[in-house]
Enzyme design. Structure first.
Site, PDB file in Angstrom:
ATOM      1  CB  ALA A 188      41.157  45.488  62.294  1.00  0.00           C
ATOM      2  CG  HIS A 192      47.338  48.222  63.958  1.00  0.00           C
ATOM      3  ND1 HIS A 192      47.881  49.414  64.360  1.00  0.00           N
ATOM      4  CD2 HIS A 192      46.426  48.542  62.992  1.00  0.00           C
ATOM      5  CE1 HIS A 192      47.368  50.404  63.673  1.00  0.00           C
ATOM      6  NE2 HIS A 192      46.450  49.911  62.834  1.00  0.00           N
ATOM      7  CG  HIS A 195      44.260  50.679  66.797  1.00  0.00           C
ATOM      8  ND1 HIS A 195      44.406  49.674  65.870  1.00  0.00           N
ATOM      9  CD2 HIS A 195      43.495  51.637  66.210  1.00  0.00           C
ATOM     10  CE1 HIS A 195      43.760  50.013  64.770  1.00  0.00           C
ATOM     11  NE2 HIS A 195      43.198  51.194  64.943  1.00  0.00           N
ATOM     12  N   GLY A 226      45.915  58.860  65.898  1.00  0.00           N
ATOM     13  CA  GLY A 226      47.160  58.529  65.211  1.00  0.00           C
ATOM     14  C   GLY A 226      47.468  59.532  64.108  1.00  0.00           C
ATOM     15  CD  GLN A 244      40.449  59.757  61.595  1.00  0.00           C
ATOM     16  OE1 GLN A 244      39.588  59.288  60.878  1.00  0.00           O
ATOM     17  NE2 GLN A 244      41.166  59.009  62.416  1.00  0.00           N
TER      18      GLN A 244
HETATM   19  O1  PAF Z   1      40.487  56.338  62.583  1.00  0.00           O
HETATM   20  C1  PAF Z   1      39.476  55.621  62.691  1.00  0.00           C
HETATM   21  O2  PAF Z   1      39.551  54.428  63.023  1.00  0.00           O
HETATM   22  C2  PAF Z   1      38.112  56.216  62.380  1.00  0.00           C
HETATM   23  O3  PAF Z   1      38.184  57.089  61.309  1.00  0.00           O
HETATM   24  C3  PAF Z   1      37.411  56.847  63.596  1.00  0.00           C
HETATM   25  C4  PAF Z   1      38.213  58.035  64.125  1.00  0.00           C
HETATM   26  C5  PAF Z   1      37.254  55.817  64.686  1.00  0.00           C
HETATM   27  C6  PAF Z   1      36.024  57.377  63.205  1.00  0.00           C
HETATM   28  O4  PAF Z   1      35.216  56.359  62.741  1.00  0.00           O
END
Ligand code: PAF
Length: 288
Positions: free
Chosen positions: A33, A35, A38, A149, A155
């Site tokens: 998905a 955008h 990314h 990001g 994360q």
């Molecule tokens: O940020 C994300 O899209 C997810 O948490 C990741 C880092 C791809 C792990 O599944």
């Protein structure tokens, strides 16, 4: 032209061949998905010297709780591939579930101290799922630069720690949040919002800006800064999970309830069944 591979050995092989040719590898991990946020990660990898950029797409079941949006999470492979082509991504790795999450899986990875606060309190098991899948993708991907990001600030910090502890050959980079014209942080989940919710979603960015204004005017009390950020969210969202000003490295509460230097202001709130998160670092970034 981006090549699409689904087999782990094809992925490993392509990256090894790129390195053998002398290219630095960039690895962008996503759940699809795609955008602009990314695509900014792809550009960051290039800016950091990656001559070959691979992007993975995998909606990771391990990081969704039983009542969360795994089933309805957008899966838009065709559009994602078109965006990757446009951004000159060299390889897209979109494995089947069994490749990364085999039935009866027993081995998991934890980064407990960074996973516990903020998101960890509301999404138990989420970061174990993230850390496990990121570990697996880093292990397959090998030495690389991996931009993440900062919209998912916790994360990013967790992955940075994971790389420091287990993957010294991966350079993790935090990339500034990409925003819509009105300031809303780009997120794959924004597409869940109807027109009224989309308008109300601005409450978060208004809150972040209000806290920045207070900070610029000299306010350093955590409780006051949180109150400034909370007010515009309270009026517009259906529920708030947290509005928190914490240490930007450890994500722990600030000593004495005062900001000395920089602080992370992080927000998570719900509009109907959609949960949005956003953040800013006071004393470091300009207001969003
Ligand atoms: O940020 C994300 O899209 C997810 O948490 C990741 C880092 C791809 C792990 O599944």
């Amino acid at each position: 032209m981006s090549v699409l591979v689904r087999e782990p050995f094809a992925f490993v092989d392509a990256l090894e061949r790129a390195r053998a040719r002398g290219d630095r590898v960039g690895l962008v991990l996503t759940m699809g998905a795609l955008h602009e946020g990314h695509i900014a990660l792809v550009h960051e990898a290039r800016a950091r010297g990656a001559g070959y950029v691979a992007l993975s797409i995998f909606v990771n079941p391990l990081q969704f709780g039983p009542t969360e949006d795994f089933a309805r999470y957008p899966r838009t492979l065709g559009e994602d591939l078109a965006r990757c082509r446009e951004a000159r991504v060299d390889l897209v790795f979109a494995p089947e579930r069994e490749v990364l999450v085999p039935d009866g899986m027993q081995a998991f990875v934890e980064v407990p101290a960074i996973a516990a606060p903020l998101e960890g309190r509301f999404r138990p098991g989420h970061f174990r799922g993230v850390a496990t899948i990121v570990t697996k993708l880093f292990a397959l991907g090998g030495p690389c630069v991996a931009p993440f990001g900062r919209k998912d600030y916790q994360q990013w910090r967790l992955v940075e720690r994971l790389a420091r502890d287990l993957f010294p050959h991966v350079e993790v980079v935090g990339v500034r949040t990409v925003r819509e014209d009105d300031g809303l942080a780009m997120s794959s989940r924004n597409r869940y919002l109807d027109a009224t919710q989309r308008e109300r979603a601005r409450g978060i960015v208004l809150g972040l800006r209000a806290a920045h204004a207070a900070f610029a005017a000299g306010e350093r009390r955590v409780e006051r800064l949180e109150r400034c950020a909370r007010e515009p969210v309270e009026g517009r969202f259906d529920a708030i999970d947290y509005v928190a000003v914490v240490d930007p490295e450890s994500l722990q509460p600030l000593e004495g309830g005062l900001v000395r230097g920089r602080a992370l202001l992080a927000v998570a709130a719900r509009l109907g069944t959609t949960r949005l998160i956003d953040n800013t670092v006071l004393g470091e970034e300009p207001p969003p």
